[in-house]
Scaffold this active site. Sequence first.
Site, mmCIF file in Angstrom:
data_model
loop_
_atom_site.group_PDB
_atom_site.id
_atom_site.type_symbol
_atom_site.label_atom_id
_atom_site.label_comp_id
_atom_site.label_asym_id
_atom_site.label_seq_id
_atom_site.Cartn_x
_atom_site.Cartn_y
_atom_site.Cartn_z
ATOM 1 C CG ASP A 95 -57.443 -47.263 41.754
ATOM 2 O OD1 ASP A 95 -56.335 -47.219 41.702
ATOM 3 O OD2 ASP A 95 -58.194 -48.419 41.512
ATOM 4 C CG ASP B 4 -55.174 -51.642 42.744
ATOM 5 O OD1 ASP B 4 -56.296 -51.120 41.938
ATOM 6 O OD2 ASP B 4 -54.063 -51.639 42.879
ATOM 7 C CB THR C 22 -54.979 -51.683 37.327
ATOM 8 O OG1 THR C 22 -55.592 -51.859 38.371
ATOM 9 C CG2 THR C 22 -54.345 -50.218 37.300
ATOM 10 C CB THR C 23 -59.262 -55.244 37.453
ATOM 11 O OG1 THR C 23 -58.752 -54.733 38.528
ATOM 12 C CG2 THR C 23 -59.399 -56.810 37.733
HETATM 13 P P1 ADP Z 1 -60.499 -51.365 37.795
HETATM 14 O O1 ADP Z 1 -59.292 -51.885 38.772
HETATM 15 O O2 ADP Z 1 -60.417 -52.152 36.305
HETATM 16 O O3 ADP Z 1 -60.923 -50.319 37.805
HETATM 17 P P2 ADP Z 1 -62.892 -52.527 39.150
HETATM 18 O O4 ADP Z 1 -62.823 -53.554 39.756
HETATM 19 O O5 ADP Z 1 -62.748 -51.132 39.831
HETATM 20 O O6 ADP Z 1 -61.605 -52.656 38.244
HETATM 21 O O7 ADP Z 1 -63.936 -52.611 38.390
HETATM 22 C C1 ADP Z 1 -64.149 -51.528 37.401
HETATM 23 C C2 ADP Z 1 -65.435 -52.092 36.420
HETATM 24 O O8 ADP Z 1 -66.653 -52.332 37.227
HETATM 25 C C3 ADP Z 1 -65.622 -51.161 35.319
HETATM 26 O O9 ADP Z 1 -65.955 -51.949 33.956
HETATM 27 C C4 ADP Z 1 -67.010 -50.438 35.795
HETATM 28 O O10 ADP Z 1 -67.653 -49.922 34.534
HETATM 29 C C5 ADP Z 1 -67.573 -51.475 36.376
HETATM 30 N N1 ADP Z 1 -68.571 -50.815 37.208
HETATM 31 C C6 ADP Z 1 -68.254 -50.168 38.602
HETATM 32 N N2 ADP Z 1 -69.177 -49.803 39.196
HETATM 33 C C7 ADP Z 1 -70.372 -50.458 38.668
HETATM 34 C C8 ADP Z 1 -71.820 -50.490 39.031
HETATM 35 N N3 ADP Z 1 -72.420 -49.714 40.070
HETATM 36 N N4 ADP Z 1 -72.328 -51.046 37.919
HETATM 37 C C9 ADP Z 1 -71.848 -51.705 37.014
HETATM 38 N N5 ADP Z 1 -70.616 -51.717 36.706
HETATM 39 C C10 ADP Z 1 -69.905 -51.186 37.388
#
Ligand code: ADP
Length: 539
Positions: A402, A73, A106-107
């Site tokens: 989240d 996170d 947040t990432t």
């Molecule tokens: P954050 O803390 O920013 O939410 P995450 O590690 O949860 O970061 O990653 C979010 C990113 O991953 C977003 O850009 C989202 O669109 C992408 N994402 C999440 N699930 C998938 C998936 N199944 N296929 C492709 N991209 C994904």
Amino acid sequence: MASMAQLMFDEFGQPFIVMREQENQKRMTGVEAVKSHILAARAVAGTLRTSLGPRGLDKMLVSPDGDVTITNDGATIMEKMDVQHHVARLMVELSKSQDDEIGDGTTGVVVLAGALLEESERLIDRGIHPIKVADGFDLACKKALETLDAISDRFPVEDRERLVETAQTSLGSKIVNRSCRQFAEIAVDAVLSVADIDKKDVNFEMIKVEGKIGGRLEDTVLVKGIIIDKTMSHPQMPKELKDAKVAILTCPFEPPKPKTKHKLDITSTEDFQKLREYERETFETMIKQVKDSGATLAICQWGFDDEANHLLQANDLPAVRWVGGPEIELLAIATNARIVPRFSELTEAKLGTAGLVREITFGTAKDRMLSIEQCPNNKAVTIFVRGGNKMIIDEAKRALHDALCVIRNLVRDSRIVYGGGSAELACAIEVAKEADKIEGIEQYAFRAFADALESIPMALAENSGLAQIDALSDLKAKQIETKNPHLGVDAVFAGTNDMKQQKVIETLLSKREQISLATQVVRMILKIDDVRVPDDERS
Ligand code: ADP
């Protein structure tokens, strides 16, 4: 700063300022300052790049006292990184703002800011003034936000199944992805039970997330009521109460004490007996007052000693002691009780009601908790997380937070865009198109902004083990050719790039906030051209 600067007058009476300890400060100005800031902020942002997306890696952070946190996170990593550098700290704040406002993304926000900084460094190297870059980014950001609005879809908030799918996207990249569906359902049901759909509002105070070590992640449950990590104060008190009338007390169960320091001289056995007698009488009056009000359960913020405990048990008044402040408030809201600070103020009208109060046991009989269910104001809910160790539970709680935020944001504003970097890529294409129409120097900043936006799908592809450049150029060509803004990186190898089909959804609120917050912080960094730091803090 009063001690640093002193106002003096020269021989003509003109004022001037003398800065003390100036020789101990390091000063950086102009491009040198901007570039050193970019370097520092990029270094921090770089650490998050590998954590983005469903295949992102986790980070292990060890605090000075040996506490270990494993997480992916963004906000948590940033918070625990103990960043000292003044400009790099802006990145930490950036992630925190996204967390406070939106709770998700947040990432992404930090990775985007890092990419924008990288691009601006390149532009500055080519001789473009940082202010020009900053202004160009601002205009490009507006264009990107317009594009986001244009490609957004409406989400059917009434459709529970679709909400669950959305929560799954958020949870997919987290430690809980093994029981993703179950966690998603829990998050959706929790938000829906406390949401006011007409007012588009969700009161997060009503959702409590509790964790207890033991069991497996799959044992996590949603209780429509409140769970407190306490038991009845006496082992012989009933383990289950039906239609309980609850008195919530914030006064201690003890004989009154003088407020100031006092000393009591007991010189004879009679005196001692009298004191004991007085104490017992006081306890009995207190218990009587509670019982007279009609209460069948006393929830106390403070403790009581064994004597009082015994008397409570003997008088058939089940009680719970040492219940924390936030729980007391939740209980009061849920049961419609008034919090009573004095025994004398207790009346029947101030009691709350609960259909069922029971002690629940987990695994070994030692693991017991109290669950208060079927409350009149039964909006308050508790998510009870189980897991093998504290680290897993903490990370599961963060993941749930989240997911809860995503669902709450959807209730507030039902517009969505699709994930997998598809929205960023669509914005990049539009921003780049706009760049061709601009004649001034800002066009370079526009193109750089578009390139920075592409870094999100690029990072997703890289983290999934794809050849990033190939994957991105393919994707871009396909988006332009088919005019389909939903094509993103197939990070989980589902066989299609269409994120609408893959149901990878992100809220428009979150994506808008990511792009505008990242742009704001980068503009801020680009506009600082003079910095003085104490010489020993040149890190
Ligand atoms: P954050 O803390 O920013 O939410 P995450 O590690 O949860 O970061 O990653 C979010 C990113 O991953 C977003 O850009 C989202 O669109 C992408 N994402 C999440 N699930 C998938 C998936 N199944 N296929 C492709 N991209 C994904």
